[in-house]
Design an enzyme around this catalytic site. Structure first.
Site, PDB file in Angstrom:
ATOM      1  N   CYS A 139      -0.730   0.622  -5.706  1.00  0.00           N
ATOM      2  CA  CYS A 139      -0.761  -0.270  -4.746  1.00  0.00           C
ATOM      3  C   CYS A 139       0.555  -1.050  -4.644  1.00  0.00           C
ATOM      4  O   CYS A 139       0.395  -2.282  -4.909  1.00  0.00           O
ATOM      5  CB  CYS A 139      -1.993  -1.074  -4.738  1.00  0.00           C
ATOM      6  SG  CYS A 139      -3.831  -0.445  -5.207  1.00  0.00           S
ATOM      7  N   ALA A 140       1.703  -0.415  -4.216  1.00  0.00           N
ATOM      8  CA  ALA A 140       2.893  -0.707  -4.612  1.00  0.00           C
ATOM      9  C   ALA A 140       3.563  -1.995  -3.673  1.00  0.00           C
ATOM     10  O   ALA A 140       4.544  -2.794  -4.204  1.00  0.00           O
ATOM     11  CB  ALA A 140       4.006   0.366  -4.770  1.00  0.00           C
ATOM     12  N   LYS A 145       7.076  -5.355  -8.085  1.00  0.00           N
ATOM     13  CA  LYS A 145       6.469  -4.926  -9.268  1.00  0.00           C
ATOM     14  C   LYS A 145       7.300  -3.469  -9.716  1.00  0.00           C
ATOM     15  O   LYS A 145       7.619  -3.188 -10.634  1.00  0.00           O
ATOM     16  CB  LYS A 145       5.011  -4.741  -9.526  1.00  0.00           C
ATOM     17  CG  LYS A 145       4.384  -6.321  -9.749  1.00  0.00           C
ATOM     18  CD  LYS A 145       2.816  -6.127  -9.801  1.00  0.00           C
ATOM     19  CE  LYS A 145       2.396  -7.560  -9.919  1.00  0.00           C
ATOM     20  NZ  LYS A 145       2.235  -8.347  -8.683  1.00  0.00           N
ATOM     21  N   GLU A 162       1.359   3.352  -1.112  1.00  0.00           N
ATOM     22  CA  GLU A 162       0.903   2.114  -0.454  1.00  0.00           C
ATOM     23  C   GLU A 162       0.093   2.777   0.646  1.00  0.00           C
ATOM     24  O   GLU A 162       0.586   3.700   1.602  1.00  0.00           O
ATOM     25  CB  GLU A 162       1.892   1.267   0.064  1.00  0.00           C
ATOM     26  CG  GLU A 162       1.440   0.192   0.978  1.00  0.00           C
ATOM     27  CD  GLU A 162       0.335  -0.765   0.202  1.00  0.00           C
ATOM     28  OE1 GLU A 162      -0.694  -1.119   1.055  1.00  0.00           O
ATOM     29  OE2 GLU A 162       0.394  -1.178  -0.893  1.00  0.00           O
ATOM     30  N   CYS A 265      -3.949 -11.258  -7.705  1.00  0.00           N
ATOM     31  CA  CYS A 265      -3.551 -12.752  -7.490  1.00  0.00           C
ATOM     32  C   CYS A 265      -4.508 -13.639  -7.019  1.00  0.00           C
ATOM     33  O   CYS A 265      -4.294 -14.506  -6.312  1.00  0.00           O
ATOM     34  CB  CYS A 265      -2.290 -12.640  -6.888  1.00  0.00           C
ATOM     35  SG  CYS A 265      -2.357 -11.889  -5.186  1.00  0.00           S
TER      36      CYS A 265
END
Length: 339
Positions: A139-140, A145, A162, A265
């Site tokens: 899930c870029a 990252k 993605e 997050c």
């Protein structure tokens, strides 16, 4: 009690705080995090105290920039000895909420640095990427990252996936801004539903990063559309189902002996510890990897909340350490095939 806001900009931002989200978080996190939630909340609703780390781009390194950061009082992240922290990855942070200006995207010109939440480097380092390995960033987007991974090592193959088409464009632009053309040739960008990746490329990768879609605590608190925010909250209980499905796909895509890192997050236990517990309870060939040493080594720059898991860390925003939220869990796929 909420911190008293003093400046006009802070008062303006305070008006943008979505009460629907804040009330929801207040109810959940005061139970899950106890007294720590009071400090976390005050930092999350006050962007003026957020901190921004500067990740240098080794593909367009600037000695003058590094010198300037040091003169401004920035220090290198991970000054202690992490089990894995390559010298090629250089990240600077300030103890004050200083923010470098963002560089403009210019076709053909590589950017010198990437601004990020320093805690987002923990899942990257936990992956322990080595030269020549095949790695999947499931899930870029927006690509931070992936950029950080490439500061650590030269993979033999990097697959950045993605599913969201708008975020995919953002990902492509990020890669174009930071990565030289020869290295771009070993990077594949796809728009596949991450839940299908395992079936599409079974046991293909040495390392897999699942930085999962989650209830992004910082962003959600500043939702400008209260109706959309209320809908998000109502749908929040569905996220762990998606996160577990993404992890199941990642496990299929991971070769035996490979490492998988899961990150979010959010502070939410349901999306963090509970998701990992479900995976560990479902697979006999998925083993937890102890990463407590990472917390001990990074304690001077980050504040961690207890997770009850040796394989899981939770960075919580704190005074002078306004990083996170960031949950990181590290798993390994054993050579046995029963589940």
């Amino acid at each position: 009690m909420l911190t008293r806001l003093k400046t006009k900009s802070e008062r303006k931002l305070a008006k943008q705080i979505c009460k629907v989200v804040l009330d929801h978080f207040e109810k959940q996190y005061s139970k899950e995090l106890g007294d720590a939630w009071n400090t976390i909340r005050d930092i999350l609703i006050t962007p003026s105290c957020w901190q921004y780390a500067v990740l240098l781009n080794r593909f367009n390194y600037s000695f003058e920039l590094e010198k300037d950061l040091r003169l401004k009082g920035y220090h290198t992240l991970f000054q202690g000895s992490l089990p894995y922290c390559p010298k090629s990855m250089k990240c600077y942070l300030s103890k004050t909420p200083d923010r470098m200006p963002s560089e403009r995207h210019q076709i053909g010109n590589l950017k010198k640095y990437y601004l990020l939440n320093a805690a987002s480097l923990l899942p990257v380092l936990a992956l322990e990427l080595r030269d020549g390995e095949k790695v999947l960033d499931l899930c870029a987007a927006p690509g931070g990252k992936s950029i950080a991974l490439l500061q650590c090592a030269y993979p033999g193959y990097l697959h950045c996936n993605e599913h969201d088409s708008l975020r995919l464009r953002w990902l492509r632009q990020t890669l174009e801004s930071f990565i030289p053309q020869p290295l771009v040739n070993v990077i594949k960008v796809s728009e596949l539903d991450g839940r299908e990746m395992g079936d599409a490329q079974p046991e293909m990768f040495d390392k897999v990063l699942v930085d999962a879609p989650c209830s992004n605590d910082r962003n959600w608190l500043f939702s400008s559309d209260s109706q959309k925010a209320a809908w998000r909250i109502s749908q929040r209980s569905n996220l762990p189902v998606l996160q577990i499905e993404l992890l199941r796909s990642a496990i299929k895509a991971l070769r035996p002996g490979g490492l998988l890192v899961y990150s979010t997050c959010t502070l939410s236990k349901a999306e963090n510890q509970d998701v990992i517990s479900e995976i560990l309870n479902s697979y006999s060939n998925i083993m937890p990897v102890d990463i407590k040493e990472m917390a001990r080594t990074c304690s001077q720059d980050f504040t961690f909340a207890p997770t009850g898991q040796e394989c899981g860390l939770l960075v919580i925003p704190d005074k002078g350490k306004a990083w996170g939220p960031m949950y990181v869990a590290k798993l390994k796929k054993s050579w046995t095939t029963n589940w």
